[in-house]
Design a protein around this motif. Structure first.
Motif, short mmCIF file in Angstrom:
data_model
loop_
_atom_site.label_atom_id
_atom_site.label_comp_id
_atom_site.label_asym_id
_atom_site.label_seq_id
_atom_site.Cartn_x
_atom_site.Cartn_y
_atom_site.Cartn_z
N PHE A 95 44.80 27.55 39.69
CA PHE A 95 44.09 27.49 40.97
C PHE A 95 44.28 28.79 41.74
CE2 PHE A 95 44.24 26.59 45.55
CZ PHE A 95 42.92 26.20 45.76
N ILE A 96 45.53 29.26 41.80
CA ILE A 96 45.81 30.53 42.50
C ILE A 96 45.08 31.68 41.83
CG2 ILE A 96 47.64 32.19 43.06
CD1 ILE A 96 49.55 29.82 43.36
N LYS A 97 45.03 31.65 40.50
CA LYS A 97 44.35 32.72 39.77
C LYS A 97 42.85 32.72 40.07
CE LYS A 97 44.23 34.94 35.26
NZ LYS A 97 44.62 34.85 33.84
N LEU A 98 42.29 31.52 40.23
CA LEU A 98 40.87 31.41 40.57
C LEU A 98 40.61 32.03 41.95
CD1 LEU A 98 38.16 30.14 39.62
CD2 LEU A 98 38.78 28.12 40.94
N VAL A 99 41.49 31.70 42.90
CA VAL A 99 41.37 32.29 44.24
C VAL A 99 41.58 33.80 44.18
CG1 VAL A 99 42.31 32.29 46.59
CG2 VAL A 99 42.13 30.14 45.32
N ASN A 106 40.90 35.83 41.69
CA ASN A 106 39.71 36.48 41.15
C ASN A 106 38.63 36.64 42.22
OD1 ASN A 106 40.84 36.73 38.61
ND2 ASN A 106 39.99 34.80 37.86
N PHE A 107 38.53 35.62 43.08
CA PHE A 107 37.55 35.68 44.18
C PHE A 107 37.89 36.83 45.15
CE2 PHE A 107 36.66 34.40 48.60
CZ PHE A 107 35.28 34.37 48.57
N PHE A 108 39.19 36.91 45.53
CA PHE A 108 39.62 37.97 46.45
C PHE A 108 39.47 39.35 45.81
CE2 PHE A 108 41.21 34.78 49.21
CZ PHE A 108 41.49 35.39 50.44
N LEU A 109 39.76 39.44 44.53
CA LEU A 109 39.68 40.72 43.83
C LEU A 109 38.25 41.24 43.80
CD1 LEU A 109 41.50 42.74 42.27
CD2 LEU A 109 40.88 41.51 40.18
N LYS A 110 37.33 40.30 43.59
CA LYS A 110 35.92 40.68 43.51
C LYS A 110 35.36 41.02 44.89
CE LYS A 110 32.27 39.27 40.49
NZ LYS A 110 31.70 38.18 39.70
N LEU A 111 35.76 40.23 45.89
CA LEU A 111 35.18 40.37 47.22
C LEU A 111 35.86 41.46 48.07
CD1 LEU A 111 32.88 39.00 48.84
CD2 LEU A 111 34.62 37.52 49.84
N LYS A 161 38.65 43.50 46.82
CA LYS A 161 39.38 44.48 46.02
C LYS A 161 40.89 44.42 46.29
CE LYS A 161 35.39 46.03 44.64
NZ LYS A 161 34.86 45.58 43.34
N LYS A 162 41.40 43.21 46.53
CA LYS A 162 42.82 43.00 46.78
C LYS A 162 43.42 42.12 45.68
CE LYS A 162 43.01 45.01 50.89
NZ LYS A 162 43.83 46.20 51.17
N ASN A 163 44.61 42.48 45.23
CA ASN A 163 45.30 41.71 44.18
C ASN A 163 46.17 40.64 44.83
OD1 ASN A 163 47.08 40.80 42.09
ND2 ASN A 163 46.52 42.62 40.93
N LEU A 164 45.62 39.43 44.93
CA LEU A 164 46.31 38.33 45.61
C LEU A 164 47.59 37.92 44.88
CD1 LEU A 164 45.75 36.62 48.16
CD2 LEU A 164 44.79 34.86 46.66
N LEU A 165 47.61 38.02 43.56
CA LEU A 165 48.79 37.61 42.79
C LEU A 165 50.00 38.46 43.15
CD1 LEU A 165 47.35 36.91 39.21
CD2 LEU A 165 48.03 35.26 40.96
N ILE A 166 49.78 39.74 43.39
CA ILE A 166 50.89 40.60 43.77
C ILE A 166 51.45 40.20 45.12
CG2 ILE A 166 51.51 42.97 44.42
CD1 ILE A 166 49.68 43.95 42.22
N TYR A 167 50.54 39.84 46.08
CA TYR A 167 51.00 39.39 47.39
C TYR A 167 51.83 38.10 47.27
CZ TYR A 167 48.05 42.73 49.90
OH TYR A 167 47.49 43.87 50.40
N PHE A 168 51.35 37.17 46.43
CA PHE A 168 52.11 35.93 46.20
C PHE A 168 53.49 36.24 45.63
CE2 PHE A 168 48.13 33.37 46.44
CZ PHE A 168 48.62 32.35 47.23
N LYS A 169 53.51 37.11 44.61
CA LYS A 169 54.77 37.47 43.97
C LYS A 169 55.75 38.06 44.97
CE LYS A 169 56.64 40.51 40.36
NZ LYS A 169 57.46 41.37 41.25
N GLU A 170 55.29 38.96 45.83
CA GLU A 170 56.18 39.60 46.79
C GLU A 170 56.73 38.59 47.81
OE1 GLU A 170 53.77 42.75 48.33
OE2 GLU A 170 54.33 44.12 46.71
N HIS A 171 55.88 37.66 48.25
CA HIS A 171 56.33 36.64 49.20
C HIS A 171 57.32 35.68 48.55
CE1 HIS A 171 54.04 37.69 52.72
NE2 HIS A 171 52.90 37.72 52.03
#
Length: 275
Positions: A11-15, A17-22, A24-34
């Protein structure tokens, strides 16, 4: 639990991919850091508080097996004299170093060449406010001074079975790099480090290579005891015992490593100097 975690991940990966496309931000890295800011395991070990950075399963397992994984090593450290010097060769994430500081006020030198383990080791030292008691030497010990190949069995933090290898040795590993290696004699004769009172060696098969060029400390009366992990099937098994006897050390005890049920030939041997 694994299935639930996998569903959440997808689910997070789906979100993501949406953020990356729209955006250009890598949401997974933000999750990992938090997440990593909160991946601290707080323990009460014999009425003392110890905090450990546990960013993966291996480090979390080590933390929760603090006293039971190698009880013989804990018992050996508890036999130390206060305010002494301890070398932790193959320190991994530093749990035994931290324990010795907390309970025996030792000054510790951690030898840990694995770049995967160093991040957790340094973080653990800081979390326990021991940066003035524990020093890190991030190089490999060997029987010569030169660059050497270093194998990481698994490319994972808090991993085991990492060791220096020769070019012609088995390279069953997920990560490998060249790292500077040095003999104990070089370190001591150049007065780069203090001589130890106690040494733990856990280097997955290179114990004899390290000790055969360590006569400067083995002959020192300051060295009282060593705990060495030894494969009893190793070709250097008898050589190592002969070396210990040559410098006045006798086997005091040996213990099966409880977490290595598939490797019963690997034991911890405690050597003490007999005068």
């Amino acid at each position: 639990m694994k299935k639930i975690a996998l569903i959440i991940f997808y689910f997070i990966k789906l979100v993501h991919n949406f953020f990356l496309k729209l955006f250009k931000k890598n949401l997974l890295i933000y999750f990992k850091e938090h997440f990593e800011k909160n991946l601290i395991t707080n323990l009460n070990i014999k009425d003392k508080n110890i905090s450990l950075f546990t960013p993966n399963h291996s480090s979390f397992w080590r933390a929760n097996q603090f006293l039971t994984r190698e009880p013989d090593t804990i018992e050996w450290i508890e036999s130390f004299n206060e305010n002494t010097n301890f070398w932790d060769i193959g320190a991994c994430v530093g749990q035994f170093s931290i324990f010795s500081c907390k309970f025996k006020n030792t000054d510790v030198l951690c030898f840990e060449p694995s770049t995967s383990n160093l991040r957790i080791l340094s973080r653990n030292i800081f979390l326990n406010n021991l940066q003035n008691k524990i020093k890190i030497l991030p190089i490999a010990l060997n029987d010569h001074d030169d660059f050497s190949l270093f194998n990481e069995h698994k490319f994972v933090e808090a991993g085991a079975l990492n060791t220096v290898v020769r070019d012609d040795e088995n390279k069953d590993c997920e990560n490998q790099y060249n790292i500077f290696s040095i003999t104990i004699n070089t370190l001591v004769t150049k007065h780069l480090i203090k001589k130890p009172n106690y040494i733990k060696i856990d280097v997955d098969g290179k114990e004899y290579d390290i000790l055969k060029n360590a006569n400067e400390i083995l002959k020192s009366n300051e060295l009282e005891s060593l705990l060495i992990e030894i494969d009893t099937k190793s070709k250097d098994y008898n050589n190592l015992f002969s070396l210990m006897n040559k410098f006045g050390f006798k086997e005091d005890k040996s213990y099966e490593k409880k977490m290595n049920k598939n490797y019963r030939e690997i034991r911890n041997f405690i050597f003490r100097r007999y005068k």
